[in-house]
Design a protein around this motif. Structure first.
Motif, PDB file in Angstrom:
ATOM      1  N   ASP A   2      46.847  73.474  13.017  1.00 54.72           N
ATOM      2  CA  ASP A   2      46.867  74.812  13.593  1.00 54.72           C
ATOM      3  C   ASP A   2      47.105  75.817  12.466  1.00 54.72           C
ATOM      4  O   ASP A   2      48.233  76.015  12.034  1.00 54.72           O
ATOM      5  N   PHE A   3      46.029  76.423  11.976  1.00 54.82           N
ATOM      6  CA  PHE A   3      46.138  77.338  10.840  1.00 54.82           C
ATOM      7  C   PHE A   3      46.949  78.582  11.195  1.00 54.82           C
ATOM      8  O   PHE A   3      47.741  79.055  10.395  1.00 54.82           O
ATOM      9  N   TYR A   4      46.759  79.108  12.391  1.00 52.05           N
ATOM     10  CA  TYR A   4      47.550  80.268  12.812  1.00 52.05           C
ATOM     11  C   TYR A   4      49.036  79.902  12.807  1.00 52.05           C
ATOM     12  O   TYR A   4      49.870  80.646  12.302  1.00 52.05           O
ATOM     13  N   GLY A   5      49.356  78.738  13.325  1.00 52.95           N
ATOM     14  CA  GLY A   5      50.739  78.269  13.322  1.00 52.95           C
ATOM     15  C   GLY A   5      51.275  78.061  11.915  1.00 52.95           C
ATOM     16  O   GLY A   5      52.440  78.322  11.632  1.00 52.95           O
ATOM     17  N   PHE A   6      50.410  77.600  11.007  1.00 56.64           N
ATOM     18  CA  PHE A   6      50.820  77.428   9.612  1.00 56.64           C
ATOM     19  C   PHE A   6      51.243  78.757   9.010  1.00 56.64           C
ATOM     20  O   PHE A   6      52.293  78.876   8.395  1.00 56.64           O
ATOM     21  N   TYR A   7      50.415  79.786   9.225  1.00 54.00           N
ATOM     22  CA  TYR A   7      50.699  81.107   8.656  1.00 54.00           C
ATOM     23  C   TYR A   7      51.884  81.797   9.327  1.00 54.00           C
ATOM     24  O   TYR A   7      52.562  82.607   8.696  1.00 54.00           O
ATOM     25  N   GLY A   9      54.473  80.128  10.631  1.00 58.12           N
ATOM     26  CA  GLY A   9      55.671  79.304  10.486  1.00 58.12           C
ATOM     27  C   GLY A   9      56.005  78.448  11.689  1.00 58.12           C
ATOM     28  O   GLY A   9      57.129  77.967  11.814  1.00 58.12           O
ATOM     29  N   THR A  10      55.035  78.235  12.575  1.00 57.62           N
ATOM     30  CA  THR A  10      55.292  77.403  13.756  1.00 57.62           C
ATOM     31  C   THR A  10      54.556  76.068  13.714  1.00 57.62           C
ATOM     32  O   THR A  10      54.634  75.299  14.666  1.00 57.62           O
ATOM     33  N   GLU A  11      53.828  75.788  12.653  1.00 59.68           N
ATOM     34  CA  GLU A  11      53.139  74.499  12.466  1.00 59.68           C
ATOM     35  C   GLU A  11      54.068  73.608  11.636  1.00 59.68           C
ATOM     36  O   GLU A  11      54.328  73.891  10.476  1.00 59.68           O
ATOM     37  N   HIS A  13      53.672  70.191  11.255  1.00 62.36           N
ATOM     38  CA  HIS A  13      53.053  68.919  10.889  1.00 62.36           C
ATOM     39  C   HIS A  13      51.966  69.104   9.840  1.00 62.36           C
ATOM     40  O   HIS A  13      50.985  68.359   9.820  1.00 62.36           O
ATOM     41  N   ALA A  14      52.137  70.078   8.965  1.00 61.42           N
ATOM     42  CA  ALA A  14      51.143  70.341   7.920  1.00 61.42           C
ATOM     43  C   ALA A  14      50.971  69.130   7.003  1.00 61.42           C
ATOM     44  O   ALA A  14      49.892  68.917   6.451  1.00 61.42           O
ATOM     45  N   HIS A  15      52.008  68.330   6.871  1.00 66.16           N
ATOM     46  CA  HIS A  15      51.922  67.135   6.017  1.00 66.16           C
ATOM     47  C   HIS A  15      50.896  66.129   6.537  1.00 66.16           C
ATOM     48  O   HIS A  15      50.410  65.294   5.788  1.00 66.16           O
ATOM     49  N   GLU A  16      50.545  66.214   7.812  1.00 68.40           N
ATOM     50  CA  GLU A  16      49.535  65.324   8.366  1.00 68.40           C
ATOM     51  C   GLU A  16      48.120  65.779   8.006  1.00 68.40           C
ATOM     52  O   GLU A  16      47.165  65.033   8.175  1.00 68.40           O
ATOM     53  N   TYR A  17      47.986  66.997   7.504  1.00 73.39           N
ATOM     54  CA  TYR A  17      46.694  67.551   7.119  1.00 73.39           C
ATOM     55  C   TYR A  17      46.586  67.718   5.603  1.00 73.39           C
ATOM     56  O   TYR A  17      45.570  67.397   5.009  1.00 73.39           O
ATOM     57  N   LEU A  18      47.654  68.239   4.989  1.00 78.35           N
ATOM     58  CA  LEU A  18      47.660  68.490   3.545  1.00 78.35           C
ATOM     59  C   LEU A  18      48.091  67.245   2.785  1.00 78.35           C
ATOM     60  O   LEU A  18      48.783  66.387   3.317  1.00 78.35           O
ATOM     61  N   GLY A  19      47.677  67.151   1.522  1.00 78.98           N
ATOM     62  CA  GLY A  19      48.009  65.988   0.704  1.00 78.98           C
ATOM     63  C   GLY A  19      46.821  65.043   0.645  1.00 78.98           C
ATOM     64  O   GLY A  19      45.677  65.447   0.804  1.00 78.98           O
ATOM     65  N   ALA A  20      47.094  63.765   0.430  1.00 74.75           N
ATOM     66  CA  ALA A  20      46.045  62.742   0.343  1.00 74.75           C
ATOM     67  C   ALA A  20      46.101  61.878   1.593  1.00 74.75           C
ATOM     68  O   ALA A  20      47.165  61.385   1.969  1.00 74.75           O
ATOM     69  N   HIS A  21      44.926  61.694   2.226  1.00 74.63           N
ATOM     70  CA  HIS A  21      44.858  60.914   3.465  1.00 74.63           C
ATOM     71  C   HIS A  21      43.634  60.008   3.453  1.00 74.63           C
ATOM     72  O   HIS A  21      42.524  60.464   3.181  1.00 74.63           O
TER      73      HIS A  21
END
Length: 92
Positions: A2-7, A9-11, A13-21
């Motif tokens: 949820d990019f809106y939530g990221f910006y 501050g309500t997201e 679980h960004a670690h599930e999207y960012l980084g290496a997967h």
């Protein structure tokens, strides 16, 4: 993610999207770097030579898919920034 939530501050679980997967026999690398002018992934899988990332979504996120990367291999991000000229000190 949820990019809106990221910006806002309500997201949380960004670690599930960012980084290496690992997905479908490839590794997807993602970072948030709004001030970067370029980013490359370097690691054991490319003999520490840069694999360029490309901008996604709104241009503040970067992504790269590397099929030769494997779980447990070392990697780093090489981040290129825009260097601003130094300001001269004010004289009193």
């Amino acid at each position: 993610m949820d990019f809106y939530g990221f910006y806002t501050g309500t997201e949380f679980h960004a670690h599930e999207y960012l980084g290496a997967h690992v997905t479908d026999d490839v590794v997807v690398f993602r970072v948030f770097a709004p001030a970067a002018r370029g980013i490359a992934v370097i690691g054991e899988f490319n003999e520490w030579n840069g694999e360029p990332m490309h901008k996604i979504y709104d241009g503040n996120f970067w992504e790269c898919v590397i099929p030769t990367a494997k779980v447990g291999q070392m990697y780093k991000y090489r981040i290129y920034i825009r260097v601003l000229p130094e300001r001269s000190a004010a004289k009193d």
